[in-house]
Design a protein around this motif. Sequence first.
Motif, PDB file in Angstrom:
ATOM      1  N   VAL A 163       0.757  -1.221   0.101  1.00 51.23           N
ATOM      2  CA  VAL A 163      -0.018   0.019   0.054  1.00 51.23           C
ATOM      3  C   VAL A 163       0.808   1.309  -0.019  1.00 51.23           C
ATOM      4  O   VAL A 163       0.603   2.185  -1.017  1.00 51.23           O
ATOM      5  CB  VAL A 163      -1.133  -0.014   1.177  1.00 51.23           C
ATOM      6  N   ASN A 164       1.877   1.186   0.715  1.00 48.59           N
ATOM      7  CA  ASN A 164       2.713   2.501   0.822  1.00 48.59           C
ATOM      8  C   ASN A 164       3.370   2.593  -0.638  1.00 48.59           C
ATOM      9  O   ASN A 164       3.685   3.816  -0.748  1.00 48.59           O
ATOM     10  CB  ASN A 164       3.782   2.200   2.018  1.00 48.59           C
ATOM     11  N   THR A 165       3.937   1.593  -1.026  1.00 47.47           N
ATOM     12  CA  THR A 165       4.529   1.621  -2.533  1.00 47.47           C
ATOM     13  C   THR A 165       3.733   2.367  -3.220  1.00 47.47           C
ATOM     14  O   THR A 165       3.884   3.149  -4.160  1.00 47.47           O
ATOM     15  CB  THR A 165       4.974   0.289  -2.840  1.00 47.47           C
ATOM     16  N   ILE A 166       2.309   1.557  -3.405  1.00 45.53           N
ATOM     17  CA  ILE A 166       1.530   2.291  -4.466  1.00 45.53           C
ATOM     18  C   ILE A 166       0.993   3.839  -4.272  1.00 45.53           C
ATOM     19  O   ILE A 166       1.171   4.831  -5.090  1.00 45.53           O
ATOM     20  CB  ILE A 166      -0.047   1.488  -4.216  1.00 45.53           C
ATOM     21  N   LEU A 167       0.816   4.047  -2.773  1.00 43.95           N
ATOM     22  CA  LEU A 167       0.871   5.545  -2.404  1.00 43.95           C
ATOM     23  C   LEU A 167       1.762   6.399  -2.929  1.00 43.95           C
ATOM     24  O   LEU A 167       1.622   7.486  -3.680  1.00 43.95           O
ATOM     25  CB  LEU A 167       0.470   5.854  -0.973  1.00 43.95           C
ATOM     26  N   GLU A 168       3.050   6.119  -2.494  1.00 42.64           N
ATOM     27  CA  GLU A 168       4.157   6.948  -2.972  1.00 42.64           C
ATOM     28  C   GLU A 168       4.332   7.040  -4.495  1.00 42.64           C
ATOM     29  O   GLU A 168       4.869   8.105  -4.839  1.00 42.64           O
ATOM     30  CB  GLU A 168       5.440   6.175  -2.429  1.00 42.64           C
ATOM     31  N   THR A 169       4.057   5.974  -5.171  1.00 48.16           N
ATOM     32  CA  THR A 169       4.318   6.003  -6.708  1.00 48.16           C
ATOM     33  C   THR A 169       3.205   6.438  -7.455  1.00 48.16           C
ATOM     34  O   THR A 169       3.367   7.406  -8.537  1.00 48.16           O
ATOM     35  CB  THR A 169       4.658   4.464  -7.085  1.00 48.16           C
ATOM     36  N   ALA A 170       2.040   6.363  -7.063  1.00 44.05           N
ATOM     37  CA  ALA A 170       0.602   6.808  -7.839  1.00 44.05           C
ATOM     38  C   ALA A 170      -0.012   8.070  -7.607  1.00 44.05           C
ATOM     39  O   ALA A 170      -0.647   8.716  -8.261  1.00 44.05           O
ATOM     40  CB  ALA A 170      -0.420   5.860  -7.683  1.00 44.05           C
ATOM     41  N   GLN A 171       0.745   8.784  -6.281  1.00 42.01           N
ATOM     42  CA  GLN A 171       0.198  10.124  -5.918  1.00 42.01           C
ATOM     43  C   GLN A 171       0.904  11.342  -6.768  1.00 42.01           C
ATOM     44  O   GLN A 171       1.977  11.480  -6.811  1.00 42.01           O
ATOM     45  CB  GLN A 171       0.649  10.226  -4.636  1.00 42.01           C
ATOM     46  N   THR A 172      -0.077  12.154  -7.127  1.00 43.68           N
ATOM     47  CA  THR A 172       0.276  13.378  -7.829  1.00 43.68           C
ATOM     48  C   THR A 172      -0.095  14.464  -7.191  1.00 43.68           C
ATOM     49  O   THR A 172       0.529  15.706  -7.137  1.00 43.68           O
ATOM     50  CB  THR A 172      -0.293  13.476  -9.221  1.00 43.68           C
ATOM     51  N   GLY A 173      -0.825  14.381  -6.124  1.00 38.13           N
ATOM     52  CA  GLY A 173      -1.132  15.680  -5.147  1.00 38.13           C
ATOM     53  C   GLY A 173      -2.449  16.347  -5.877  1.00 38.13           C
ATOM     54  O   GLY A 173      -2.998  17.235  -5.176  1.00 38.13           O
ATOM     55  N   LYS A 174      -2.883  15.789  -6.833  1.00 32.82           N
ATOM     56  CA  LYS A 174      -4.166  16.534  -7.538  1.00 32.82           C
ATOM     57  C   LYS A 174      -5.274  15.654  -7.435  1.00 32.82           C
ATOM     58  O   LYS A 174      -5.195  14.311  -7.390  1.00 32.82           O
ATOM     59  CB  LYS A 174      -3.750  16.606  -8.871  1.00 32.82           C
ATOM     60  N   ILE A 175      -6.445  16.154  -7.597  1.00 31.94           N
ATOM     61  CA  ILE A 175      -7.862  15.631  -7.513  1.00 31.94           C
ATOM     62  C   ILE A 175      -7.768  14.400  -8.524  1.00 31.94           C
ATOM     63  O   ILE A 175      -7.270  14.661  -9.554  1.00 31.94           O
ATOM     64  CB  ILE A 175      -9.130  16.386  -7.675  1.00 31.94           C
ATOM     65  N   GLY A 176      -8.222  13.213  -8.208  1.00 36.02           N
ATOM     66  CA  GLY A 176      -8.526  12.139  -9.171  1.00 36.02           C
ATOM     67  C   GLY A 176      -7.288  11.195  -8.858  1.00 36.02           C
ATOM     68  O   GLY A 176      -7.149  10.007  -9.998  1.00 36.02           O
ATOM     69  N   ASP A 177      -6.198  11.383  -8.236  1.00 35.42           N
ATOM     70  CA  ASP A 177      -5.282  10.229  -8.006  1.00 35.42           C
ATOM     71  C   ASP A 177      -5.917   8.807  -7.720  1.00 35.42           C
ATOM     72  O   ASP A 177      -5.125   8.040  -8.030  1.00 35.42           O
ATOM     73  CB  ASP A 177      -4.553  10.543  -6.769  1.00 35.42           C
ATOM     74  N   GLY A 178      -7.146   8.596  -7.214  1.00 39.28           N
ATOM     75  CA  GLY A 178      -7.622   7.396  -7.173  1.00 39.28           C
ATOM     76  C   GLY A 178      -7.874   6.943  -5.544  1.00 39.28           C
ATOM     77  O   GLY A 178      -7.815   7.769  -4.679  1.00 39.28           O
ATOM     78  N   LYS A 179      -8.050   5.643  -5.386  1.00 35.72           N
ATOM     79  CA  LYS A 179      -8.232   4.908  -4.172  1.00 35.72           C
ATOM     80  C   LYS A 179      -7.857   3.671  -4.042  1.00 35.72           C
ATOM     81  O   LYS A 179      -7.435   3.028  -5.126  1.00 35.72           O
ATOM     82  CB  LYS A 179      -9.868   4.733  -3.906  1.00 35.72           C
ATOM     83  N   ILE A 180      -7.498   3.121  -3.023  1.00 34.78           N
ATOM     84  CA  ILE A 180      -7.066   1.884  -2.652  1.00 34.78           C
ATOM     85  C   ILE A 180      -7.958   1.159  -1.759  1.00 34.78           C
ATOM     86  O   ILE A 180      -8.284   1.935  -0.791  1.00 34.78           O
ATOM     87  CB  ILE A 180      -5.551   1.620  -1.888  1.00 34.78           C
ATOM     88  N   PHE A 181      -8.518  -0.151  -2.019  1.00 33.62           N
ATOM     89  CA  PHE A 181      -9.461  -0.889  -1.234  1.00 33.62           C
ATOM     90  C   PHE A 181      -8.673  -1.953  -0.753  1.00 33.62           C
ATOM     91  O   PHE A 181      -8.134  -2.795  -1.585  1.00 33.62           O
ATOM     92  CB  PHE A 181     -10.696  -1.381  -2.177  1.00 33.62           C
ATOM     93  N   ILE A 182      -8.627  -2.555   0.452  1.00 31.47           N
ATOM     94  CA  ILE A 182      -8.328  -3.683   1.179  1.00 31.47           C
ATOM     95  C   ILE A 182      -9.134  -4.685   1.825  1.00 31.47           C
ATOM     96  O   ILE A 182     -10.079  -4.281   2.551  1.00 31.47           O
ATOM     97  CB  ILE A 182      -7.077  -3.211   1.982  1.00 31.47           C
ATOM     98  N   THR A 183      -9.194  -5.735   0.941  1.00 36.01           N
ATOM     99  CA  THR A 183     -10.259  -6.835   1.739  1.00 36.01           C
ATOM    100  C   THR A 183      -9.502  -8.181   1.939  1.00 36.01           C
ATOM    101  O   THR A 183      -8.729  -8.406   1.430  1.00 36.01           O
ATOM    102  CB  THR A 183     -11.611  -6.821   0.512  1.00 36.01           C
ATOM    103  N   ALA A 184     -10.175  -8.771   2.750  1.00 35.76           N
ATOM    104  CA  ALA A 184      -9.804 -10.250   3.451  1.00 35.76           C
ATOM    105  C   ALA A 184     -10.038 -11.150   2.130  1.00 35.76           C
ATOM    106  O   ALA A 184     -11.202 -11.224   1.331  1.00 35.76           O
ATOM    107  CB  ALA A 184     -10.319 -10.418   4.514  1.00 35.76           C
TER     108      ALA A 184
END
Length: 112
Positions: free
Chosen positions: A74-95
């Motif tokens: 999750v941290n890797t996705i956040l650091e890599t995908a984040q632009t700081g602009k609206i529309g960067d997306g979401k991450i969902f975690i399920t069992a």
Amino acid sequence: MKKIEAIIKPFKMDDVREALGEIGVTGMTVSEVKGFGRQKGHTELYRGAEYMVDFLPKVKLEIVVKTEDVDRCVNTILETAQTGKIGDGKIFITAVERVIRIRTGEEDEEAI
């Protein structure tokens, strides 16, 4: 085991895939999807006419990992995908209850 679903901007996909590979993620499923959230779409011009594009193109990344690997992924996705602009997306975690590799019949953590 956990399933991580990340909805990200399409131009970030290659960077995210490479970064996840560097931390040991060996497989993932990627789908081209469309949607909207707070970004709400945008207007475009076509042959002089303005029209509203409601659904924006995104990429949906799905990976299943051991529970202890979730935070790192999750941290890797956040650091890599984040632009700081609206529309960067979401991450969902399920069992995930059970995984079976069709070719070998391996189950659960051996199958991922």
